[in-house]
Design a protein around this motif. Sequence first.
Motif, PDB file in Angstrom:
ATOM      1  N   ALA A 108     111.535  94.936 109.387  1.00 43.16           N
ATOM      2  CA  ALA A 108     110.347  94.341 110.004  1.00 43.16           C
ATOM      3  C   ALA A 108     109.664  95.310 110.957  1.00 43.16           C
ATOM      4  O   ALA A 108     108.464  95.178 111.228  1.00 43.16           O
ATOM      5  CB  ALA A 108     110.721  93.057 110.740  1.00 43.16           C
ATOM      6  N   GLU A 109     110.418  96.297 111.455  1.00 42.24           N
ATOM      7  CA  GLU A 109     109.840  97.326 112.315  1.00 42.24           C
ATOM      8  C   GLU A 109     109.111  98.403 111.505  1.00 42.24           C
ATOM      9  O   GLU A 109     108.566  99.345 112.082  1.00 42.24           O
ATOM     10  CB  GLU A 109     110.941  97.979 113.148  1.00 42.24           C
ATOM     11  CG  GLU A 109     111.574  97.022 114.157  1.00 42.24           C
ATOM     12  CD  GLU A 109     112.874  97.562 114.750  1.00 42.24           C
ATOM     13  OE1 GLU A 109     113.389  96.949 115.701  1.00 42.24           O
ATOM     14  OE2 GLU A 109     113.386  98.587 114.244  1.00 42.24           O
ATOM     15  N   GLY A 110     109.134  98.273 110.179  1.00 39.92           N
ATOM     16  CA  GLY A 110     108.451  99.233 109.317  1.00 39.92           C
ATOM     17  C   GLY A 110     109.338 100.344 108.804  1.00 39.92           C
ATOM     18  O   GLY A 110     108.850 101.305 108.197  1.00 39.92           O
ATOM     19  N   ARG A 111     110.654 100.235 109.015  1.00 35.59           N
ATOM     20  CA  ARG A 111     111.562 101.277 108.534  1.00 35.59           C
ATOM     21  C   ARG A 111     111.864 101.091 107.048  1.00 35.59           C
ATOM     22  O   ARG A 111     111.690 100.011 106.479  1.00 35.59           O
ATOM     23  CB  ARG A 111     112.863 101.251 109.344  1.00 35.59           C
ATOM     24  CG  ARG A 111     112.677 101.400 110.836  1.00 35.59           C
ATOM     25  CD  ARG A 111     114.001 101.303 111.567  1.00 35.59           C
ATOM     26  NE  ARG A 111     113.828 100.902 112.953  1.00 35.59           N
ATOM     27  CZ  ARG A 111     113.924 101.722 113.986  1.00 35.59           C
ATOM     28  NH1 ARG A 111     114.191 102.996 113.787  1.00 35.59           N
ATOM     29  NH2 ARG A 111     113.743 101.276 115.222  1.00 35.59           N
ATOM     30  N   THR A 112     112.342 102.163 106.438  1.00 38.03           N
ATOM     31  CA  THR A 112     112.805 102.133 105.052  1.00 38.03           C
ATOM     32  C   THR A 112     114.301 101.846 105.069  1.00 38.03           C
ATOM     33  O   THR A 112     115.061 102.573 105.700  1.00 38.03           O
ATOM     34  CB  THR A 112     112.544 103.485 104.357  1.00 38.03           C
ATOM     35  OG1 THR A 112     111.141 103.758 104.395  1.00 38.03           O
ATOM     36  CG2 THR A 112     113.021 103.458 102.918  1.00 38.03           C
ATOM     37  N   VAL A 113     114.733 100.777 104.395  1.00 37.78           N
ATOM     38  CA  VAL A 113     116.137 100.352 104.416  1.00 37.78           C
ATOM     39  C   VAL A 113     116.654 100.237 102.988  1.00 37.78           C
ATOM     40  O   VAL A 113     116.156  99.426 102.206  1.00 37.78           O
ATOM     41  CB  VAL A 113     116.310  99.005 105.143  1.00 37.78           C
ATOM     42  CG1 VAL A 113     117.788  98.615 105.189  1.00 37.78           C
ATOM     43  CG2 VAL A 113     115.725  99.059 106.554  1.00 37.78           C
ATOM     44  N   LEU A 114     117.661 101.057 102.662  1.00 42.26           N
ATOM     45  CA  LEU A 114     118.315 101.009 101.354  1.00 42.26           C
ATOM     46  C   LEU A 114     119.771 100.628 101.583  1.00 42.26           C
ATOM     47  O   LEU A 114     120.479 101.289 102.338  1.00 42.26           O
ATOM     48  CB  LEU A 114     118.236 102.371 100.655  1.00 42.26           C
ATOM     49  CG  LEU A 114     118.935 102.478  99.291  1.00 42.26           C
ATOM     50  CD1 LEU A 114     118.267 101.572  98.257  1.00 42.26           C
ATOM     51  CD2 LEU A 114     118.932 103.935  98.800  1.00 42.26           C
ATOM     52  N   VAL A 115     120.223  99.565 100.921  1.00 44.60           N
ATOM     53  CA  VAL A 115     121.587  99.073 101.134  1.00 44.60           C
ATOM     54  C   VAL A 115     122.246  98.744  99.801  1.00 44.60           C
ATOM     55  O   VAL A 115     121.654  98.063  98.962  1.00 44.60           O
ATOM     56  CB  VAL A 115     121.592  97.838 102.066  1.00 44.60           C
ATOM     57  CG1 VAL A 115     120.680  96.740 101.559  1.00 44.60           C
ATOM     58  CG2 VAL A 115     123.005  97.299 102.250  1.00 44.60           C
ATOM     59  N   SER A 116     123.450  99.261  99.596  1.00 46.07           N
ATOM     60  CA  SER A 116     124.213  98.911  98.396  1.00 46.07           C
ATOM     61  C   SER A 116     125.225  97.841  98.755  1.00 46.07           C
ATOM     62  O   SER A 116     125.719  97.785  99.889  1.00 46.07           O
ATOM     63  CB  SER A 116     124.936 100.139  97.835  1.00 46.07           C
ATOM     64  OG  SER A 116     126.074 100.455  98.614  1.00 46.07           O
ATOM     65  N   SER A 117     125.540  96.974  97.788  1.00 51.84           N
ATOM     66  CA  SER A 117     126.528  95.937  98.028  1.00 51.84           C
ATOM     67  C   SER A 117     126.991  95.363  96.700  1.00 51.84           C
ATOM     68  O   SER A 117     126.227  95.300  95.737  1.00 51.84           O
ATOM     69  CB  SER A 117     125.953  94.813  98.894  1.00 51.84           C
ATOM     70  OG  SER A 117     126.909  93.800  99.097  1.00 51.84           O
ATOM     71  N   HIS A 118     128.266  94.928  96.678  1.00 47.16           N
ATOM     72  CA  HIS A 118     128.780  94.199  95.529  1.00 47.16           C
ATOM     73  C   HIS A 118     128.654  92.693  95.728  1.00 47.16           C
ATOM     74  O   HIS A 118     128.913  91.922  94.794  1.00 47.16           O
ATOM     75  CB  HIS A 118     130.253  94.553  95.290  1.00 47.16           C
ATOM     76  CG  HIS A 118     130.451  95.918  94.699  1.00 47.16           C
ATOM     77  ND1 HIS A 118     130.887  96.987  95.443  1.00 47.16           N
ATOM     78  CD2 HIS A 118     130.257  96.379  93.449  1.00 47.16           C
ATOM     79  CE1 HIS A 118     130.962  98.053  94.661  1.00 47.16           C
ATOM     80  NE2 HIS A 118     130.587  97.716  93.458  1.00 47.16           N
ATOM     81  N   LEU A 119     128.286  92.264  96.938  1.00 47.66           N
ATOM     82  CA  LEU A 119     128.159  90.838  97.219  1.00 47.66           C
ATOM     83  C   LEU A 119     126.761  90.377  96.820  1.00 47.66           C
ATOM     84  O   LEU A 119     125.824  90.402  97.607  1.00 47.66           O
ATOM     85  CB  LEU A 119     128.418  90.565  98.700  1.00 47.66           C
ATOM     86  CG  LEU A 119     129.819  90.916  99.216  1.00 47.66           C
ATOM     87  CD1 LEU A 119     129.943  90.590 100.699  1.00 47.66           C
ATOM     88  CD2 LEU A 119     130.894  90.178  98.419  1.00 47.66           C
ATOM     89  N   LEU A 120     126.625  89.960  95.561  1.00 46.94           N
ATOM     90  CA  LEU A 120     125.303  89.662  95.031  1.00 46.94           C
ATOM     91  C   LEU A 120     124.697  88.424  95.669  1.00 46.94           C
ATOM     92  O   LEU A 120     123.474  88.342  95.831  1.00 46.94           O
ATOM     93  CB  LEU A 120     125.389  89.496  93.514  1.00 46.94           C
ATOM     94  CG  LEU A 120     125.867  90.743  92.760  1.00 46.94           C
ATOM     95  CD1 LEU A 120     125.899  90.476  91.257  1.00 46.94           C
ATOM     96  CD2 LEU A 120     124.985  91.939  93.054  1.00 46.94           C
ATOM     97  N   SER A 121     125.520  87.452  96.025  1.00 44.24           N
ATOM     98  CA  SER A 121     124.979  86.275  96.705  1.00 44.24           C
ATOM     99  C   SER A 121     124.372  86.667  98.047  1.00 44.24           C
ATOM    100  O   SER A 121     123.357  86.100  98.479  1.00 44.24           O
ATOM    101  CB  SER A 121     126.071  85.227  96.904  1.00 44.24           C
ATOM    102  OG  SER A 121     127.140  85.750  97.675  1.00 44.24           O
ATOM    103  N   GLU A 122     124.970  87.651  98.716  1.00 41.67           N
ATOM    104  CA  GLU A 122     124.429  88.138  99.976  1.00 41.67           C
ATOM    105  C   GLU A 122     123.149  88.936  99.747  1.00 41.67           C
ATOM    106  O   GLU A 122     122.176  88.796 100.494  1.00 41.67           O
ATOM    107  CB  GLU A 122     125.470  88.994 100.697  1.00 41.67           C
ATOM    108  CG  GLU A 122     124.968  89.660 101.962  1.00 41.67           C
ATOM    109  CD  GLU A 122     124.417  88.687 102.984  1.00 41.67           C
ATOM    110  OE1 GLU A 122     123.560  89.089 103.775  1.00 41.67           O
ATOM    111  OE2 GLU A 122     124.833  87.506 102.986  1.00 41.67           O
ATOM    112  N   MET A 123     123.114  89.760  98.697  1.00 42.25           N
ATOM    113  CA  MET A 123     121.907  90.532  98.407  1.00 42.25           C
ATOM    114  C   MET A 123     120.731  89.626  98.080  1.00 42.25           C
ATOM    115  O   MET A 123     119.579  89.950  98.386  1.00 42.25           O
ATOM    116  CB  MET A 123     122.166  91.479  97.233  1.00 42.25           C
ATOM    117  CG  MET A 123     122.831  92.779  97.596  1.00 42.25           C
ATOM    118  SD  MET A 123     121.814  93.877  98.629  1.00 42.25           S
ATOM    119  CE  MET A 123     122.369  93.429 100.276  1.00 42.25           C
ATOM    120  N   ALA A 124     121.015  88.461  97.477  1.00 41.77           N
ATOM    121  CA  ALA A 124     119.942  87.520  97.161  1.00 41.77           C
ATOM    122  C   ALA A 124     119.257  87.027  98.435  1.00 41.77           C
ATOM    123  O   ALA A 124     118.080  86.669  98.417  1.00 41.77           O
ATOM    124  CB  ALA A 124     120.500  86.342  96.365  1.00 41.77           C
TER     125      ALA A 124
END
Length: 304
Positions: free
Chosen positions: A175-191
């Motif tokens: 929300a501050e305008g940063r670029t955020v890339l995150v990997s995860s195996h928790l697909l329910s959380e990624m949703a």
Amino acid sequence: MIEVRNLTKRFGAATAVEDLSFVVRPGVVTGFLGPNGAGKSTTMRMIVGLDTPTSGEALINGQPYRTLADPIRTVGCLLDASWTHANRSARSHLKMIAAAGGLPDSRVDEVLSLVGLTEVAGRKVGGYSLGMRQRLGLATAMLGDPEVLLFDEPVNGLDPEGILWIRRFMHARAAEGRTVLVSSHLLSEMAQTAQDLVVIGRGVLRAQTSVEEFLSAARSSVLLRTPHVDEFTAAAREEGINATFDPEEGVFLIEGLPAHRVGDLAASLGITVHELHEKRASLEEAFMALTDQDVEYHGQETTR
């Protein structure tokens, strides 16, 4: 912004990443998904210069990481929360990195407060829980107040409170305008966390899209519950509609037809409808449908 252009990485005869291209835009959280061994960690390591590509390039704000004039103020990453020295306190760990990056000690106290570790900053990291180590990793990433953030499996092993805290943390940074890339195996959380997705399998790009578009492209069905089973079955057969009745649940699952069309058909028949709604695929179901061919090891399914 992160730009990956035709990135390839080979380890001997094994290809970890092959001709991979994607863009991570600022202002949103981008989820980086793929089965185990898909090449996610290798790609993130190449983005921040820890692995050298066999070919292609990864750019941060238009430059390779190694040419950034002030990398600690441009990029922050959490790739392994366990790398900190167990006998060093969180504060001394952060002070060491701040000094190496030319940052003032005052910034250490700011990031400790940001991640909620102020009260335990003097304790040795070896006594930290996994969640506390993840928070320390986030504090390390934020030391230089960078524009670009990369997090590799930041919620692994965390309890629900810790997962919720990290989700809110990433949303706030985006929300501050940063670029955020995150990997995860928790697909329910990624949703719940990501707005955009980059999906790879066997080192190859499978999809780059928004979460909404990714789910919309997945197979969905309409659930209909009605006491008039025979009447609807006959009408569906006559109309050529793919409707399957589940006697245990007492519902029809209809493929290839939107919910309003099913409702119109029921209304034209004059039958009672107790339940009608679209059953959209979850992120997990959509992901598995796309990447099933990329999973290296399948366990045997068992039935009782």
